[in-house]
Each structure stands twice: as C-alpha cells, then as structure tokens.
Design an enzyme around this catalytic site. Structure first.
Site, PDB file in Angstrom:
ATOM      1  N   GLU A  55      -9.958   7.138   3.832  1.00 15.20           N
ATOM      2  CA  GLU A  55     -10.794   6.300   4.682  1.00 15.20           C
ATOM      3  C   GLU A  55     -10.028   5.004   4.913  1.00 15.20           C
ATOM      4  OE1 GLU A  55     -11.123   6.107   1.371  1.00 15.20           O
ATOM      5  OE2 GLU A  55     -10.830   3.931   1.332  1.00 15.20           O
ATOM      6  N   SER A  84       1.535  -9.881  -0.738  1.00 14.32           N
ATOM      7  CA  SER A  84       1.221  -8.451  -0.677  1.00 14.32           C
ATOM      8  C   SER A  84       1.621  -7.802   0.643  1.00 14.32           C
ATOM      9  CB  SER A  84      -0.275  -8.234  -0.932  1.00 14.32           C
ATOM     10  OG  SER A  84      -1.048  -9.050  -0.073  1.00 14.32           O
ATOM     11  N   LYS A 101       0.812  -1.224   0.000  1.00 13.86           N
ATOM     12  CA  LYS A 101       0.000   0.000   0.000  1.00 13.86           C
ATOM     13  C   LYS A 101       0.842   1.271   0.000  1.00 13.86           C
ATOM     14  CE  LYS A 101      -4.476  -1.448   1.664  1.00 13.86           C
ATOM     15  NZ  LYS A 101      -4.333  -2.889   2.007  1.00 13.86           N
TER      16      LYS A 101
END
Ligand SMILES: *Cc1c(COP(=O)(O)O)cnc(C)c1O
Length: 395
Positions: free
Chosen positions: A113, A379, A91
C-alpha cells in the site's frame, strides 16, 4: 543479551507490539515469522542483499560533516546521506530485503500500500529489478494527488489499484491490501514499508534498515576515532529510517537518541501527527502501539505537511523507547520543518525531503556541547517536495 528494545518471540517491546491479525491472515504471518530470521541469517541472502545495496542502491551512503551546521549549532554535525540512495530515500533498503526474502519463500507476487507514493515507487522499482508481479493499493484521493508517482509506478510495470472505499486514503489502501493478501496467501508477499504492522514486520524492517547504523559505526570510527556519536537524530513517520539509524546503538547509552515527529500545525491544533507525544495505547494495523485518538477513542485523522510522516501511529519499538526514556521525542511543526529545509539548501546545497527536514529542525531544539558528535539521518531528497517548498517560499 535480550533487552526490551529487541522484539521478544511474540513481537513485543515491553507492552507494545504483538500481532493482532484476523484469523485468515494468521497463516501468512506465521509463515513469515517462522522464516524471516532464518532467511536473513543465511550467508547467501546476506551476500545477495549486500551486493544489491552496494551496486544498485549505491551504498554505503556518505557520512558528511556539515561545517556550517556545526558552526551554527556549536557541535559537530554529521549528515547520514540516505538521500543519495537510488530512488532518493532509505525505503529502497527495506524493499530490496523483503523482495529477496519473498522470493526465497517462493512468492511470485508482491503487494503493497502507499499513501504519498514513495513506498509504492520503491516497491515497484524492486519488483522491476527482480521480475516480480507488483500490485500497489492506493486511495483514489492519493492517486489524484500524487500523479507523477502513479505514472512512475506504472512505467515500472506495477498495477496501481485506486481504492474507492472509506476516505479513499492510506488507511483504506491498507485494508484493501490485507484483503488481497487473504485471497492470495500462497503466492503473495505483503511488503510493508515502515517499522509498523504485526510482528514480525517491525523487527524485520528495522533489521533490514540497520545497515544505516552499521555504516555509521564504521564511518565514525574512521572520522572520529570512536564508533559512537553523542547524539543520533532522525525523523519518525512509522519509524524505519530512525530504527535503522539507532539499531546498533540501542543498548549503548553513550549515544543519546532524539526522534523528531510531525507536530503539524501544533500539538494543540488538532492538526498533527505527533503520535508518541499525544498518542494513547491502542491496536493499529496489527500492532499495539501509541495512536492519536479523539475523545471517543477513534483514530484521529493525522495531519502533517509531510506525507511520509502523516501517520496516526508509530512503530512499537519507538513507542517503547519513548516510554523507557531511551529516546527523547520532539515535535516539529510544519513551519519549523520548512525553515530547516530552506536553511540546509542555502547552507549546504542539499535539498532534503520534508520528512528529513523535521529531523534537521530538531537540531535547533537541543543544547549541545562543543565536543559533541551528532549524526543526523537525511532520510530522503526533496525533489518530490519542490512544489510545497516553492509554494511556501518567501520572495
Ligand atoms: C517514508 C519516509 C519517511 C518516514 O518513514 P519512516 O518509516 O519513519 O522512516 C521519512 N523520510 C522519507 C524521505 C520517507 O520517504
């Protein structure tokens, strides 16, 4: 060459995508749409982005040949180690890219968010790094469930707004963030964390994550003497780590694509987040995509043991890849993901994130040839999931 797998000028991948936003947000979206490609193509942006990816995130992430998984599955299994990035997942790649872009557009304030808090932490991290104001919207239920992440965001200097409307979860946090953006469009950038939302977000996020497949190409060339694998495997929540993993192979059919979505307790159980296999076309969060719905066409409450995959929709690119048969989509249930996590931990000494464990479990569902080269993206790391892993571990 333009294919269906690149967004057209209105953000469509075939029938999926677009930008369905209320009039008041049109101007923000227009500003971003007009600028994002221009900014991303500037050499000075590229330099700054690549330097941070290298020196701050720790890229390139290794491409690691797992001998034991290879033996077990009868092929060559390489793991793309996004779990080794700073903050523990992919991310951060997107968060850095969007923050740099926001700064170049003159924005001083970032909002986002978050559900489980992973994207909130990545965003708060980047805002600390760049000295930008940061407000994270989070459902009150999630604030209570994800206390350590909330504390980390606060330590990083972010303001965490507990949202008390609706079910007090991710959906409501999105609505509050949008409301904030409407009220402060001049100085604010809304940093979306996955390949979802109105155009240009899905295209922008996948491009920022495409560093993953750029590295895979170079690393495979060095290790295998060819720059493509036979299979690419990734998990999909909204689709950003998968999008980055496959980006440079979208039009190279030699590389087959396997996407693992969260089956939850099973496709027939009603407790699932398998939005491609069970979803129907609808508009969700500003984009036309596949959405899991109940009999009346309402968005169904998604469920997965993994917070990062617990989303009722999917990015429009991935909906299109599935529809066109370019990607094979497999549902992986909670239990299968847990077993895959225990297995990787015992076989390789790598504790994967629960999300990534869904991709790992997909390995067991495919029949490979001995000469096949498989690249699977891990990930993120599993530190955040330790309570769940311990709770489900058999003695
Ligand atoms: C958020 C997250 C995901 C799911 O998001 P995508 O956008 O589908 O990649 C997957 N793995 C990890 C570790 C995450 O934190």
């Amino acid at each position: 060459m333009k294919t269906k797998f690149q967004a057209d000028e209105n953000g469509y991948y075939g029938e999926f995508g677009g930008a369905y936003v209320p009039g008041i947000l049109q101007q923000c979206i227009d500003e971003l749409r007009e600028n994002y490609r221009k900014i991303m193509d500037e050499p000075s942006f590229q330099d700054e982005f690549n330097q941070l990816l290298r020196d701050y995130v720790g890229r390139p992430s290794p491409l690691y040949l797992s001998k034991r998984l290879s033996e077990k599955h009868g092929c060559k299994v390489y793991l793309k180690r996004e779990d080794l990035n700073h903050t523990g997942a992919h991310k951060i790649n997107n968060a850095i890219g969007q923050a740099l872009m926001a700064r170049r557009m003159g924005k001083k304030r970032i909002i986002a968010e978050t559900g489980a808090g992973q994207h909130g932490v990545a965003t708060a991290t980047v805002c600390a790094l760049m000295g930008m104001e940061c407000v994270i919207y989070m459902g009150k239920t999630d604030v209570e469930r994800q206390h350590p992440n909330v504390q980390k965001m606060k330590m990083l200097g972010a303001r965490v707004e507990a949202v008390t409307s609706g079910g007090m979860t991710l959906q409501d946090a999105v609505n509050e963030a949008l409301k904030d953006w409407c009220q402060h469009p001049e100085e604010t950038h809304y940093l979306i964390g996955s390949a979802v939302g109105p155009h240009p977000y899905p295209d922008m996020v996948v491009r920022l994550q495409s560093v993953i497949s750029k590295e895979i190409k170079a690393q495979l060339l060095e290790k295998e003497g060819r720059d493509y694998p036979d299979y690419l495997i990734a998990c999909i929540g909204g689709g950003s780590n998968a999008g980055g993993t496959i980006y440079h192979y979208l039009d190279d059919e030699r590389a087959k694509i396997i996407l693992a979505e969260a089956g939850g307790l099973g496709l027939e159980s009603g407790k699932t987040a398998a939005s491609i296999l069970l979803g129907k076309p609808s508009v969700l969060h500003g984009s036309r995509t596949l959405v899991i719905q109940d009999g009346e066409g309402n968005v169904m409450e998604p469920y997965s043991i993994s917070a990062g995959l617990d989303y009722p929709g999917i990015g429009p690119l991935h909906a299109c890849l599935a529809k066109e048969g370019r990607a094979q989509v497999l549902a992986v249930n909670d239990n299968e993901a847990l077993q895959a996590a225990y297995e990787l931990t015992r076989m390789e000494g790598i504790v994967p994130a629960l999300e990534s464990s869904h991709a790992l479990a997909a390995l067991g569902k495919v029949r490979f040839n001995p000469q096949d080269v498989v690249v699977l993206t891990v990930s993120g790391r599993g530190d955040k999931d330790m309570d769940t892993y311990i709770q489900h571990m058999e003695a």
